[in-house]
Design a protein around this motif. Structure first.
Motif, PDB file in Angstrom:
ATOM      1  N   PRO A   1       0.795  -1.234   0.000  1.00 17.20           N
ATOM      2  CA  PRO A   1       0.000   0.000   0.000  1.00 17.20           C
ATOM      3  C   PRO A   1       0.825   1.280   0.000  1.00 17.20           C
ATOM      4  O   PRO A   1       0.277   2.357  -0.218  1.00 17.20           O
ATOM      5  N   ALA A   2       2.127   1.178   0.228  1.00 18.05           N
ATOM      6  CA  ALA A   2       2.974   2.371   0.224  1.00 18.05           C
ATOM      7  C   ALA A   2       3.476   2.715  -1.175  1.00 18.05           C
ATOM      8  O   ALA A   2       4.022   3.801  -1.397  1.00 18.05           O
ATOM      9  N   SER A   3       3.315   1.808  -2.127  1.00 23.53           N
ATOM     10  CA  SER A   3       3.863   2.023  -3.469  1.00 23.53           C
ATOM     11  C   SER A   3       3.131   3.130  -4.213  1.00 23.53           C
ATOM     12  O   SER A   3       1.934   3.349  -4.010  1.00 23.53           O
ATOM     13  N   LYS A   4       3.867   3.788  -5.093  1.00 24.37           N
ATOM     14  CA  LYS A   4       3.330   4.805  -5.993  1.00 24.37           C
ATOM     15  C   LYS A   4       3.933   4.505  -7.361  1.00 24.37           C
ATOM     16  O   LYS A   4       4.889   5.137  -7.791  1.00 24.37           O
ATOM     17  N   SER A   5       3.344   3.511  -8.025  1.00 23.73           N
ATOM     18  CA  SER A   5       4.000   2.864  -9.159  1.00 23.73           C
ATOM     19  C   SER A   5       3.597   3.473 -10.494  1.00 23.73           C
ATOM     20  O   SER A   5       2.416   3.733 -10.745  1.00 23.73           O
TER      21      SER A   5
ATOM     22  N   ALA B   1       8.827   0.478 -10.950  1.00 31.23           N
ATOM     23  CA  ALA B   1       9.367   1.824 -10.735  1.00 31.23           C
ATOM     24  C   ALA B   1       8.371   2.639  -9.927  1.00 31.23           C
ATOM     25  O   ALA B   1       7.218   2.807 -10.334  1.00 31.23           O
ATOM     26  N   ASN B   2       8.827   3.152  -8.795  1.00 28.05           N
ATOM     27  CA  ASN B   2       7.977   3.938  -7.900  1.00 28.05           C
ATOM     28  C   ASN B   2       8.401   5.406  -7.887  1.00 28.05           C
ATOM     29  O   ASN B   2       9.592   5.719  -7.939  1.00 28.05           O
ATOM     30  N   ASP B   3       7.422   6.265  -7.788  1.00 28.23           N
ATOM     31  CA  ASP B   3       7.644   7.711  -7.788  1.00 28.23           C
ATOM     32  C   ASP B   3       7.724   8.213  -6.343  1.00 28.23           C
ATOM     33  O   ASP B   3       6.715   8.250  -5.639  1.00 28.23           O
ATOM     34  N   THR B   4       8.929   8.576  -5.901  1.00 30.15           N
ATOM     35  CA  THR B   4       9.268   9.058  -4.550  1.00 30.15           C
ATOM     36  C   THR B   4       9.137   7.981  -3.477  1.00 30.15           C
ATOM     37  O   THR B   4       9.174   8.285  -2.291  1.00 30.15           O
TER      38      THR B   4
ATOM     39  N   GLU C   1      10.418  -9.604  -2.345  1.00 29.98           N
ATOM     40  CA  GLU C   1      10.948  -8.279  -2.700  1.00 29.98           C
ATOM     41  C   GLU C   1      12.422  -8.179  -2.313  1.00 29.98           C
ATOM     42  O   GLU C   1      12.791  -8.405  -1.162  1.00 29.98           O
ATOM     43  N   GLU C   2      13.287  -7.802  -3.285  1.00 33.82           N
ATOM     44  CA  GLU C   2      14.723  -7.761  -3.051  1.00 33.82           C
ATOM     45  C   GLU C   2      15.365  -6.479  -3.573  1.00 33.82           C
ATOM     46  O   GLU C   2      16.565  -6.426  -3.803  1.00 33.82           O
ATOM     47  N   GLY C   3      14.563  -5.415  -3.760  1.00 34.46           N
ATOM     48  CA  GLY C   3      15.092  -4.182  -4.341  1.00 34.46           C
ATOM     49  C   GLY C   3      16.222  -3.559  -3.555  1.00 34.46           C
ATOM     50  O   GLY C   3      17.221  -3.125  -4.127  1.00 34.46           O
ATOM     51  N   LEU C   4      16.076  -3.489  -2.233  1.00 29.77           N
ATOM     52  CA  LEU C   4      17.116  -2.874  -1.411  1.00 29.77           C
ATOM     53  C   LEU C   4      18.401  -3.687  -1.457  1.00 29.77           C
ATOM     54  O   LEU C   4      19.490  -3.145  -1.673  1.00 29.77           O
ATOM     55  N   ALA C   5      18.295  -4.993  -1.271  1.00 26.61           N
ATOM     56  CA  ALA C   5      19.480  -5.845  -1.287  1.00 26.61           C
ATOM     57  C   ALA C   5      20.153  -5.856  -2.649  1.00 26.61           C
ATOM     58  O   ALA C   5      21.378  -5.970  -2.747  1.00 26.61           O
ATOM     59  N   ALA C   6      19.357  -5.695  -3.712  1.00 24.91           N
ATOM     60  CA  ALA C   6      19.906  -5.737  -5.065  1.00 24.91           C
ATOM     61  C   ALA C   6      20.530  -4.415  -5.487  1.00 24.91           C
ATOM     62  O   ALA C   6      21.256  -4.354  -6.483  1.00 24.91           O
ATOM     63  N   GLY C   7      20.232  -3.315  -4.765  1.00 22.83           N
ATOM     64  CA  GLY C   7      20.810  -2.020  -5.096  1.00 22.83           C
ATOM     65  C   GLY C   7      20.015  -1.206  -6.093  1.00 22.83           C
ATOM     66  O   GLY C   7      20.550  -0.252  -6.670  1.00 22.83           O
ATOM     67  N   VAL C   8      18.723  -1.541  -6.282  1.00 18.16           N
ATOM     68  CA  VAL C   8      17.920  -0.811  -7.263  1.00 18.16           C
ATOM     69  C   VAL C   8      16.796   0.000  -6.623  1.00 18.16           C
ATOM     70  O   VAL C   8      16.032   0.666  -7.319  1.00 18.16           O
ATOM     71  N   ALA C   9      16.683  -0.027  -5.295  1.00 15.85           N
ATOM     72  CA  ALA C   9      15.578   0.654  -4.625  1.00 15.85           C
ATOM     73  C   ALA C   9      15.742   2.165  -4.630  1.00 15.85           C
ATOM     74  O   ALA C   9      14.754   2.906  -4.725  1.00 15.85           O
ATOM     75  N   PHE C  10      16.989   2.643  -4.522  1.00 10.50           N
ATOM     76  CA  PHE C  10      17.263   4.075  -4.364  1.00 10.50           C
ATOM     77  C   PHE C  10      18.293   4.540  -5.394  1.00 10.50           C
ATOM     78  O   PHE C  10      18.913   3.748  -6.095  1.00 10.50           O
ATOM     79  N   GLY C  11      18.488   5.873  -5.428  1.00 11.41           N
ATOM     80  CA  GLY C  11      19.583   6.432  -6.185  1.00 11.41           C
ATOM     81  C   GLY C  11      20.879   6.235  -5.435  1.00 11.41           C
ATOM     82  O   GLY C  11      20.915   5.718  -4.318  1.00 11.41           O
ATOM     83  N   GLU C  12      21.983   6.666  -6.021  1.00 10.62           N
ATOM     84  CA  GLU C  12      23.291   6.459  -5.390  1.00 10.62           C
ATOM     85  C   GLU C  12      23.435   7.244  -4.094  1.00 10.62           C
ATOM     86  O   GLU C  12      24.286   6.923  -3.266  1.00 10.62           O
ATOM     87  N   ASP C  13      22.552   8.255  -3.885  1.00  8.88           N
ATOM     88  CA  ASP C  13      22.594   9.028  -2.646  1.00  8.88           C
ATOM     89  C   ASP C  13      21.731   8.403  -1.550  1.00  8.88           C
ATOM     90  O   ASP C  13      21.599   8.976  -0.458  1.00  8.88           O
ATOM     91  N   GLY C  14      21.131   7.254  -1.829  1.00 12.14           N
ATOM     92  CA  GLY C  14      20.314   6.581  -0.835  1.00 12.14           C
ATOM     93  C   GLY C  14      18.918   7.145  -0.684  1.00 12.14           C
ATOM     94  O   GLY C  14      18.224   6.830   0.283  1.00 12.14           O
ATOM     95  N   VAL C  15      18.482   7.976  -1.630  1.00 16.49           N
ATOM     96  CA  VAL C  15      17.164   8.609  -1.572  1.00 16.49           C
ATOM     97  C   VAL C  15      16.288   8.042  -2.683  1.00 16.49           C
ATOM     98  O   VAL C  15      16.757   7.837  -3.810  1.00 16.49           O
TER      99      VAL C  15
ATOM    100  N   ARG D   1      13.940   8.066  -5.695  1.00 11.68           N
ATOM    101  CA  ARG D   1      13.824   9.035  -6.775  1.00 11.68           C
ATOM    102  C   ARG D   1      12.405   9.031  -7.360  1.00 11.68           C
ATOM    103  O   ARG D   1      11.579   8.198  -7.008  1.00 11.68           O
ATOM    104  N   GLY D   2      12.168   9.973  -8.247  1.00 14.74           N
ATOM    105  CA  GLY D   2      10.880  10.052  -8.929  1.00 14.74           C
ATOM    106  C   GLY D   2      10.927   9.208 -10.184  1.00 14.74           C
ATOM    107  O   GLY D   2      11.097   9.728 -11.284  1.00 14.74           O
TER     108      GLY D   2
END
Length: 539
Positions: free
Chosen positions: A233-237, A256-259, A275-289, A291-292
């Motif tokens: 329910p937190a996704s904004k896909s 792909a989620n917006d913010t 769900e493995e986005g964080l462990a795979a390195g694709v959840a955030f930008g290189e700054d750890g935030v 993205r849109g």
């Protein structure tokens, strides 16, 4: 010395590429204009649509066109319809919308195409604010709304969608990306300057879960989102790509989620995902935030044998180019590449990999346009209308921005949203269709791509789904090995043709052509000549 020689050779090849994209929209008979319904109220959905599709509606081997429309907010406003165009096989199209069954007024967003009942005709799924629609292809450019009979109920601001056979039972299932909880009466007031209303970012709204519909056969679908462990329910896909990132033969999902953090769902092969986005390195930008993120695609762009990810992001965030390192890990190569530097100020919606010059290396297209007309007043370096970006793959892992020399009518500012590719004129190279927000669509003909040789492959499943979605095609020629997966979804709210195109450069012959069907069966042909369309039917 060797590196300098290679660099010089790559530069010469780029200079001699000689491919231009020519705007042939009017000449081809495409007169569609998207209506976002905007009337000064700055309602959130107005700036998000819409999508487009290349698909073979009548099965004649020539891609037709579908452009998705929105509408006025007032019930008695001007009538706006999506548009279905038949390919006349001579470079032109005829509008067959009236009486097609697709002539239904709705606030449309995206489209996905797939033969869900395996009858040999491609069906159409359209996401829409007031409720998505599933249209069954009856033949002869006639479609029937079967949404209610199919058991599909999604009115959660659907955006992109993709057909896939996640359980490998031979029937196409459906994933729908949903954006945020929104209603006209609940539209929020946001401002760029503190005085006038602007379009809000999704951070102001509550997220909503995307949905997975399992094809139960008999024209019926069942919502299996929770049991598949995809409820979020937190996704904004906004975008979805189907890929087999761990090469186990089962389709996975990237959303792909917006913010919000992007999601990478590994198929557990038992009807559920992890769900493995964080462990795979694709959840955030290189700054750890987070993205849109908007549109997305997946392909093996560097010949490593594994599918990597391309993600379109908001302005000042650059494209994401996540290289698949294996072992479930991805590394974003965009910040250190031309792709990242040249896309920093663009707001990318429709993005995809395709080989526009048919040299055997996958290039990148990014269709761009900001959401706020007045953005230049507060960010002078960012414009509302933005030209598309075309990056030529120089290999290995190097790209060059060739937009400026890819045609005068191509290198012009647009407010682009959906984007798709397909060979509409049957000359072997890939043309581009772009849907523009609250404006006319754009059809760009590829002129010169077919100076190199090519091979186009269509898949017809028998035990697998009829489209062969999920099939992996591999070729081997003098220049090396290539592979692609037949897939629905990707880009933003759009559908590219399902026929797979391989660029062969100067190669006259494909030494071997192999397809691995979703069920695991393998099929092989030897000594396939270049410059032809091959249809592979599952044994």
């Amino acid at each position: 010395m060797t590196f300098r020689l290679l660099a010089a050779a790559a530069g010469l090849a780029a200079a001699l590429c000689g491919v231009e994209f020519t705007d042939v929209t009017r000449a081809a008979g495409i007169d569609f204009v998207h209506n976002s319904g905007r009337a000064g109220g700055k309602l959130l959905p107005e700036t998000m649509g819409s999508g487009c599709a290349f698909f073979d509606a009548d099965g004649d081997g020539w891609p037709d066109i579908l452009l998705i429309n929105s509408r006025d907010w007032k019930p008695r406003g001007r009538r706006s319809l999506s548009a279905l165009y038949r390919n006349n096989r001579n470079g032109s199209f005829t509008n067959l919308t009236a009486g097609s069954g697709l002539d239904v007024e709705m606030y449309g967003m995206g489209v996905a195409v797939g033969d869900y009942d395996n009858d040999g005709r491609d069906d159409v799924y359209i996401t829409a604010l007031e409720g998505d629609r599933l249209f069954h292809n009856e033949g002869a450019f006639k479609f029937r709304d079967v949404t209610r009979a199919a058991g599909i109920h999604n009115a959660d601001f659907g955006t992109s969608a993709a057909w896939l056979d996640y359980d490998r039972d031979g029937r196409l299932d459906l994933f729908v990306a949903n954006y945020v909880k929104w209603a006209p009466q609940a539209d929020l007031w946001c401002s760029l300057d503190g005085a006038t209303k602007s379009y809000c970012t999704p951070e102001s709204y509550q997220g909503t879960s995307s949905r997975l519909y399992r094809n139960a056969g008999g024209g019926r679908f069942r919502d299996v989102t929770r049991e598949a462990r995809l409820a979020d329910p937190a996704s904004k896909s906004l975008g979805v790509a189907v890929l087999d990132y761990n090469l186990d033969g089962w389709p996975d999902l990237f959303v792909a989620n917006d913010t919000q953090p992007n999601r990478l769902y590994r198929n557990n092969r038992d009807g559920s995902f992890t769900e493995e986005g964080l462990a795979a390195g694709v959840a955030f930008g290189e700054d750890g935030v987070a993205r849109g993120a908007m549109g997305v695609d997946a392909a093996d762009y560097d010949g490593c044998g594994r599918p990597s990810l391309l993600v379109g992001n908001f302005s000042n965030q650059m494209l994401g180019l996540y290289h698949n390192e294996g072992r479930g890990l991805f590394v974003d190569e965009a910040p250190a590449s031309t792709v990242g530097r040249e896309s920093l100020l663009s707001l990318a919606f429709g993005v995809f990999f395709f080989d526009f010059d048919l040299d055997g290396r996958l290039d990148i297209l990014s269709a761009n346009g900001h959401i706020e007309e007045e953005i230049g007043r507060v960010q002078p370096k960012v414009s509302f209308r933005q030209p598309p970006l075309l990056f030529r793959n120089l290999g290995p892992k190097r790209f060059e921005n060739v937009t400026a020399r890819s045609g005068r009518t191509f290198n012009r500012p647009l407010v682009a949203r959906g984007a798709a590719y397909g060979d509409y004129d049957g000359d072997g190279d890939l043309d581009i269709l772009i849907a523009n927000n609250h404006g006319p669509a754009s059809l760009f003909r590829n002129d010169g791509g077919n100076r190199n040789r090519w091979l186009r492959v269509r898949t017809v499943g028998r035990r697998s789904n009829r489209n062969g979605i999920g099939a992996v095609i591999r070729i081997d020629s003098e220049s090396g090995r290539q592979w692609r997966m037949v897939h629905s979804g990707s880009s933003y709210c759009s559908q590219s043709e399902l026929t797979v195109t391989f660029g062969l450069g100067a190669d006259l012959l494909v030494r071997s052509l192999e397809v691995e069907w979703p069920g695991g069966a393998r099929q092989r042909q030897a000594s396939v000549r270049a410059n032809q369309v091959v249809t592979l039917t599952e044994p």
